[in-house]
Write an enzyme that holds these catalytic residues in place. Sequence first.
Site, PDB file in Angstrom:
ATOM      1  N   HIS A   1     -14.359 -53.866   1.027  1.00 38.79           N
ATOM      2  CA  HIS A   1     -14.907 -54.829   1.983  1.00 38.79           C
ATOM      3  C   HIS A   1     -14.545 -54.337   3.378  1.00 38.79           C
ATOM      4  O   HIS A   1     -13.904 -55.030   4.162  1.00 38.79           O
ATOM      5  CB  HIS A   1     -14.376 -56.238   1.714  1.00 38.79           C
ATOM      6  CG  HIS A   1     -15.471 -57.255   1.681  1.00 38.79           C
ATOM      7  ND1 HIS A   1     -15.309 -58.570   2.002  1.00 38.79           N
ATOM      8  CD2 HIS A   1     -16.788 -57.123   1.362  1.00 38.79           C
ATOM      9  CE1 HIS A   1     -16.457 -59.209   1.878  1.00 38.79           C
ATOM     10  NE2 HIS A   1     -17.365 -58.356   1.488  1.00 38.79           N
TER      11      HIS A   1
ATOM     12  N   HIS B   1     -25.735 -49.803  -0.859  1.00 35.80           N
ATOM     13  CA  HIS B   1     -24.754 -50.603  -1.588  1.00 35.80           C
ATOM     14  C   HIS B   1     -25.247 -50.971  -2.990  1.00 35.80           C
ATOM     15  O   HIS B   1     -24.493 -50.934  -3.953  1.00 35.80           O
ATOM     16  CB  HIS B   1     -24.457 -51.868  -0.780  1.00 35.80           C
ATOM     17  CG  HIS B   1     -23.322 -52.648  -1.322  1.00 35.80           C
ATOM     18  ND1 HIS B   1     -22.030 -52.466  -0.895  1.00 35.80           N
ATOM     19  CD2 HIS B   1     -23.279 -53.600  -2.284  1.00 35.80           C
ATOM     20  CE1 HIS B   1     -21.243 -53.272  -1.560  1.00 35.80           C
ATOM     21  NE2 HIS B   1     -21.974 -53.975  -2.411  1.00 35.80           N
TER      22      HIS B   1
END
Lengths: 734, 80, 80, 222
Positions: A91, A45
């Site tokens: 998300h 990430h």
Amino acid sequence: MSSLSPDIIAEHGLTPEEYSRIEHALGRAPNLLELGIFSVMWSEHCSYKSSRRWLKTLPTTGPRVIHGPGENAGVVDLGEGLAVVFKMESHNHPSFIEPFQGAATGVGGILRDVFTMGARPVALLDALRFGAPDHPKTRHLVAGVVSGIAGYGNCIGVPTVGGEVNFHPSYNGNILVNVMCAGIAPSDRIFTSAARGAGNPVLYVGSKTGRDGIHGATMASAEFGAEAEEKRPTVQVGDPFTEKLLLEACLELMATDAILAIQDMGAAGLTSSSVEMAAKGGSGIELDLSTVPCREEGMTPYEMMLSESQERMLMVLRPGAEGTAKAIFDKWDLDAAIIGRTTDTGRMVLTFEGRTVADLPLGPLADEAPLYDRPHHPPTPAPLLAPDSVPAPQDLKGALLALIGSPDLSSRRWVWEQYDHMVGADTVLGPGGDAAIVRIHGSERALALTADVTPRYCAADPFEGGKQAVAEAWRNLTAVGATPLAITDNLNFGNPEKPAIMGQIVAAIQGLGEAARALDFPVVSGNVSLYNETEGKAILPTPAVGAVGLLSDLSARAHFALRGDGEVLMLVGETRGHLGASLFLRDIAGREEGAPPPVDLSAEKRNGNFVRSLIEAGSVRAVHDLSDGGLAVALVEMALAGRKGAHVRLEGLPCPLHAFLFGEDQARYVIACPADGADAVVEAAKAARVPLRRLGTVGGTSLVFETEGMDPVSIALPVLEAAHRGWFPKFIDG
Amino acid sequence: MKARVHVTLKPGVVDPEGAAIARSLGRLGFGGVEAVRVGKVFELALATSDTDAARAEVEAMCEKLLANPVIQSYRIELAD
Amino acid sequence: MKARVHVTLKPGVVDPEGAAIARSLGRLGFGGVEAVRVGKVFELALATSDTDAARAEVEAMCEKLLANPVIQSYRIELAD
Amino acid sequence: MKTAVIVFPGSNCDRDVAVALRAVTGTAPAMVWHGDSVLPRTDLIVLPGGFSYGDYLRCGAMAARSPVMQAVLEAARHGTPVLGICNGFQILTEAGLLPGTLLRNAGLSFVCRTVNVEVATADSAFTRGYEAGARLRLPIAHHDGNYFADAETLDRLEEEDRVAFRYVEGENPNGSARNIAGILSRSRTVLGLMPHPERAAEPVHPSTDGRALFEGLLGVMA
Ligand SMILES: Nc1ncnc2c1ncn2[C@@H]1O[C@H](COP(=O)(O)OP(=O)(O)O)[C@@H](O)[C@H]1O
Ligand SMILES: [Mg+2]
């Protein structure tokens, strides 16, 4: 503290090689806190370690680009002293675990990325993918995600003006929640995260830090002992009210000269924000963790550095500006504290209760983080499917009704009526059209915004699918009359350690890049979400594209509603009847096969520029681009939007009727123009070498299709409307 | 019979509503409020009068709808 | 000490949330739910340890903020 | 005409209504922070839409106890017109300036759409720009717009001709008692309504039917 077991290292998601790299960089073993910091900074990430090599191939510059990828969001010049700041972010995993809070905090995160740069957010879009409608979890996930997005966006007062919703079994265990935000900033007052210079105070502002979202696996580690259960990691809970205060307070402070650098605390919270600020500024940073505002007692440095508590910001102030900042944050009722200062050491030093608890060089954490060239197998594109290899439906009318009432094509009104899409009073065109239009406050100019990707195309051919996503976004902006400016992307894929998946990623990025280059549509920001797999099964490759365009005069804009009786309907672009990977093929013929429609980028550009010139000249009354479901579906949408029917007469078709009606050939638009202007449009098309075909006329209360050798098919508008509107509410009510 | 279900946030889960209420009470002059946490109560009127059946049923309702097990815990009280 | 304030809708006040939950429970196959009403609970951590003072203070909080007298009634519980 | 818009933490239609007021009156309204305890001299007070205090506890409850509300109550008592839009309406009921309360929408979801509303009385400074019975298209955007009051209060509102706006029969979006979309105080100088007239004030909006509300006020105050 010195010996960390292989288990602990593995739980932090680090490979043995990565661990020895850490030891080598430090010249010693890291302690647990330091390991935690490395693990988040080196996570996929934060480091983009699998994708960075390929992301670098994307075109990211252009005459209007002020900041490309690398900042919190991309920044593009709008002229007249303004810039648009935008980005899309995922998300996915949190939304699967807890759909309401996961989606809500996704909105919160992307908003912070935009206002961190000094922009007032003006629009949100949400691109959502769910599993099969009949999968037992899907309904709950849809309801939760939609209300979570609504709950956050509505409260903070940023209109949600567009998005996408798809269903496919490949998302059963991995839904996708991608949210895009765009904001407007003065182009000469953009804030960035590079904290240059030593001795400047580091200020923390916003919610207190709790044990939210600390990486689950690390919880089992030694530090927690017997109380582990009590301290269980918790999902992040969003607080849009605090975010609204944070937004207003930051914008107020940004109007002064107090801020030198600013960075929101997103994933990996305090760790990534402090490392990034210092590393980008070529400085160093020292934090005293005893001064971090904490929500719970007894929080350890490890927990503080890894917490993902929401609604927090980190900034570096001009020395002496502390009082100005404090006054503004007091006014807005926000907790703020000076927690450290910048240094010139190139290191991050953390102290807690008077002890040094971590001392790390910034290089290995940031720029020198691992970078992989993972093995990738180029995908084999699915073969082209000849139009006449797909049999005609028994019942054309039934097929059309089924298609417009299918999960992927039915009206999304149930979704977007839960979003305040008008707050701000600048929404000129909300959800339901081709691109949304949001006026630039106080002017007659506007932004156009859209989010697009067709995952089934990307599955059949990731390269063409990547191209198509960009082309469709460009087309949607064009269809409202906007000049496309730039894009953001959100690359959602499975496990990149599998060469086949890595092959999809590489091909999709190459496709995106090729289209972005051809259409002068640079990529200015983006996000990567990998490992979207359950039990070894990956999602369809889903490189979502978000795009922004500029309408320089609101009076020259187009809408897709049919309005005027007697207006002439025409089809712009060439139709070959491409049914491969189409919705007709999947949902009516029950086959998922064939190549996606090829994207001819020069035709795309030529046809789009032609349509935009018609809009600018005021020669057209309605415009709609063609995508999922092809011509027939576009005509239904146009008829329903304007509550007007049309009579369509098709002659001399190049392919079977059903392929003409449902084929998903690219670079096409339907336009309607006044009867006395039709000939001029035909002439203009000829001059521009743009294929154009008359379809029929606007009017009546039914949609009628006619062709040689067939009884006319006529469907009344209320029947179309019931089919189109019905699916979503029925699905939700069970 | 009646059932009452108390749903509260698990310890450690942030409660923005409670925090906002606590601040507001402070501003209204209630100085001694250290923290506020907000929970919900569902009062259910049930057709059955069998306590065991009721408890099992209400428990299932909590798992399926009334509580969000990821962030909330619940407690059931039964009464005639 | 701790105080718990239970706020419930007065009888006669419609409860859209309760009604919707009852309907949802029905759809989920829980047949025997005749009615649902939703209330709120505030758990307050108070600095004081004087029960009488605490009760008076919390009552004032209810009157001023925590309950809306037009539609709600409240009940206070104290505990150490 | 001087106007004032109260800004609460979490207000988010304050800027929108300021634009509409400025367009109609020619001057920008005073933006008054909720923590202030005095109001500037003004001919109209507007409580804007939004989520004051995040809509936590009950919509409008915490805002209604803000310092500035004492001054608003005082001004209202002296006849200064007060307009509460959406969250502003919720605040007015919580502050006791209007009767009843706004409960969660019957469908439980937030609803944002343009609805048909009828002007139920033209007898007020706010509605004098309309004909009684006129049909307007006005945007709504709320989670808690379900107007509730006991039967006696509802009867009294009707007897005293204090229902200002109603949702058109059959199109009630939130379950409001007697289709009520907006009500007046007994003095007829306080209006609370759920629809957003400021989102229906310009040609680019879904309609311009909200403009007459502001223009009507201008005629009275000027
Ligand atoms: N999740 C969503 N949120 C808001 N608007 C949505 C959402 N999904 C779809 N829409 C809107 O519905 C319309 C149709 O969507 P879509 O079929 O994806 O359009 P297109 O084919 O033109 O890209 C668009 O205006 C889109 O913005
Ligand atoms: Mg489109």
